[in-house]
Design a protein around this motif. Structure first.
Motif: not given
Length: 78
Positions: A1-15, A53-57
């Motif tokens: 799911m994370i990669s479908r949004f073009g987000l970095d897996d590691d960065a999202i895991a930390v956040v 995070i993906a949609y900046k909501e």
């Protein structure tokens, strides 16, 4: 799911870890997280969190810029 949004897996895991830890310690509340119950194992909260995070909501907007940015936005530190 994370990669479908073009987000970095590691960065999202930390956040996400930072936010869940802050929630667990009472630094963040449901008021801060747009009503999300950021408890470990809450799969629906994880999915909603990633979407925010993906949609900046709401809560996800500053978190998309990292933990340091979110800390300065809410004025609290872990």
């Amino acid at each position: 799911m994370i990669s479908r949004f073009g987000l970095d897996d590691d960065a999202i895991a930390v956040v996400m870890s930072w936010a869940f830890e802050c929630f667990e310690k009472g630094i963040l509340t449901k008021n801060d997280t747009d009503g999300l119950n950021l408890t470990w194992g809450n799969k629906s909260a994880v999915i909603a969190f990633i979407r925010k995070i993906a949609y900046k909501e709401g809560f996800g907007n500053p978190l998309g810029m990292g933990c340091k940015k979110e800390s300065s936005v809410i004025g609290k530190k872990l």
